[in-house]
Design a protein around this motif. Structure first.
Motif, mmCIF file in Angstrom:
data_model
loop_
_atom_site.group_PDB
_atom_site.id
_atom_site.type_symbol
_atom_site.label_atom_id
_atom_site.label_comp_id
_atom_site.label_asym_id
_atom_site.label_seq_id
_atom_site.Cartn_x
_atom_site.Cartn_y
_atom_site.Cartn_z
ATOM 1 N N GLU A 8 2.087 9.174 9.307
ATOM 2 C CA GLU A 8 2.713 9.986 8.261
ATOM 3 C C GLU A 8 3.653 9.195 7.357
ATOM 4 O O GLU A 8 3.571 9.316 6.134
ATOM 5 C CB GLU A 8 3.442 11.172 8.885
ATOM 6 C CG GLU A 8 2.482 12.207 9.445
ATOM 7 C CD GLU A 8 3.173 13.335 10.168
ATOM 8 O OE1 GLU A 8 4.421 13.326 10.257
ATOM 9 O OE2 GLU A 8 2.454 14.227 10.653
ATOM 10 N N HIS A 9 4.567 8.420 7.921
ATOM 11 C CA HIS A 9 5.514 7.697 7.073
ATOM 12 C C HIS A 9 4.843 6.632 6.209
ATOM 13 O O HIS A 9 5.082 6.593 4.999
ATOM 14 C CB HIS A 9 6.655 7.100 7.898
ATOM 15 C CG HIS A 9 7.582 6.264 7.076
ATOM 16 N ND1 HIS A 9 8.382 6.800 6.084
ATOM 17 C CD2 HIS A 9 7.811 4.933 7.064
ATOM 18 C CE1 HIS A 9 9.073 5.825 5.516
ATOM 19 N NE2 HIS A 9 8.744 4.679 6.082
ATOM 20 N N ASN A 14 2.796 5.416 0.473
ATOM 21 C CA ASN A 14 1.567 4.889 -0.127
ATOM 22 C C ASN A 14 1.169 3.518 0.429
ATOM 23 O O ASN A 14 0.796 2.617 -0.311
ATOM 24 C CB ASN A 14 1.710 4.832 -1.658
ATOM 25 C CG ASN A 14 0.378 4.779 -2.363
ATOM 26 O OD1 ASN A 14 -0.571 5.414 -1.920
ATOM 27 N ND2 ASN A 14 0.300 4.023 -3.435
ATOM 28 N N GLU A 15 1.263 3.373 1.756
ATOM 29 C CA GLU A 15 0.874 2.131 2.423
ATOM 30 C C GLU A 15 0.025 2.452 3.649
ATOM 31 O O GLU A 15 0.132 3.535 4.216
ATOM 32 C CB GLU A 15 2.109 1.358 2.894
ATOM 33 C CG GLU A 15 2.997 0.861 1.786
ATOM 34 C CD GLU A 15 4.308 0.283 2.281
ATOM 35 O OE1 GLU A 15 4.965 -0.383 1.480
ATOM 36 O OE2 GLU A 15 4.681 0.501 3.448
ATOM 37 N N SER A 16 -0.770 1.481 4.048
ATOM 38 C CA SER A 16 -1.467 1.594 5.324
ATOM 39 C C SER A 16 -0.476 1.199 6.424
ATOM 40 O O SER A 16 0.610 0.683 6.138
ATOM 41 C CB SER A 16 -2.675 0.652 5.356
ATOM 42 O OG SER A 16 -2.230 -0.703 5.383
ATOM 43 N N HIS A 20 2.598 -1.429 5.828
ATOM 44 C CA HIS A 20 3.967 -1.005 6.144
ATOM 45 C C HIS A 20 4.603 -1.936 7.176
ATOM 46 O O HIS A 20 5.784 -2.264 7.081
ATOM 47 C CB HIS A 20 3.986 0.438 6.642
ATOM 48 C CG HIS A 20 5.367 0.996 6.726
ATOM 49 N ND1 HIS A 20 6.106 1.296 5.615
ATOM 50 C CD2 HIS A 20 6.149 1.266 7.779
ATOM 51 C CE1 HIS A 20 7.291 1.741 5.979
ATOM 52 N NE2 HIS A 20 7.345 1.724 7.297
ATOM 53 N N TRP A 21 3.823 -2.382 8.132
ATOM 54 C CA TRP A 21 4.331 -3.299 9.154
ATOM 55 C C TRP A 21 4.817 -4.587 8.497
ATOM 56 O O TRP A 21 5.895 -5.087 8.815
ATOM 57 C CB TRP A 21 3.227 -3.584 10.172
ATOM 58 C CG TRP A 21 3.669 -4.400 11.335
ATOM 59 C CD1 TRP A 21 4.167 -3.920 12.514
ATOM 60 C CD2 TRP A 21 3.654 -5.828 11.450
ATOM 61 N NE1 TRP A 21 4.464 -4.975 13.342
ATOM 62 C CE2 TRP A 21 4.167 -6.164 12.717
ATOM 63 C CE3 TRP A 21 3.265 -6.853 10.602
ATOM 64 C CZ2 TRP A 21 4.296 -7.452 13.154
ATOM 65 C CZ3 TRP A 21 3.395 -8.158 11.034
ATOM 66 C CH2 TRP A 21 3.906 -8.449 12.304
ATOM 67 N N SER A 26 9.240 -7.875 6.755
ATOM 68 C CA SER A 26 9.787 -8.729 5.704
ATOM 69 C C SER A 26 11.237 -8.337 5.407
ATOM 70 O O SER A 26 12.114 -9.200 5.317
ATOM 71 C CB SER A 26 8.929 -8.607 4.447
ATOM 72 O OG SER A 26 9.539 -9.249 3.362
ATOM 73 N N PHE A 27 11.479 -7.034 5.264
ATOM 74 C CA PHE A 27 12.845 -6.563 5.032
ATOM 75 C C PHE A 27 13.741 -6.926 6.213
ATOM 76 O O PHE A 27 14.870 -7.391 6.025
ATOM 77 C CB PHE A 27 12.867 -5.040 4.839
ATOM 78 C CG PHE A 27 12.692 -4.606 3.417
ATOM 79 C CD1 PHE A 27 13.772 -4.132 2.686
ATOM 80 C CD2 PHE A 27 11.455 -4.655 2.805
ATOM 81 C CE1 PHE A 27 13.629 -3.721 1.374
ATOM 82 C CE2 PHE A 27 11.286 -4.250 1.501
ATOM 83 C CZ PHE A 27 12.370 -3.778 0.784
#
Length: 89
Positions: A8-9, A14-16, A20-21, A26-27
């Protein structure tokens, strides 16, 4: 439960899952590096005088751009159609 934890998140931004991983890691890595620089600055105040504040500004700018892009992408795509059976028993 699986969908709530893993799907869901990333979909909301708008990412797979994989995209997202990568972004989240990276952040996180950037925050760790900035934190270490800020700790070094605390020990030796003349070093890395802007490390923490520069990192925060860059990360905030990147996150703000990503959020705007995700919102725009959601508005550009049609709402998903809910699957309906042809008949019910």
């Amino acid at each position: 439960m699986f969908k709530a934890l893993f799907v869901e998140h990333p979909r909301a931004v708008n990412e797979s899952y994989g995209e997202h991983w990568i972004v989240a890691n990276s952040f996180g890595l950037k925050m760790i590096v900035a934190g270490l620089g800020t700790m070094l600055h605390g020990f030796v105040p003349g070093l890395l005088t802007h490390a923490g504040s520069d990192a925060i500004r860059k990360l905030h700018g990147e996150m703000t751009r990503r959020q705007a892009a995700a919102i725009n992408a959601q508005h550009d795509r049609p709402a998903p159609k809910r699957w309906q059976p042809e008949y019910e028993i």
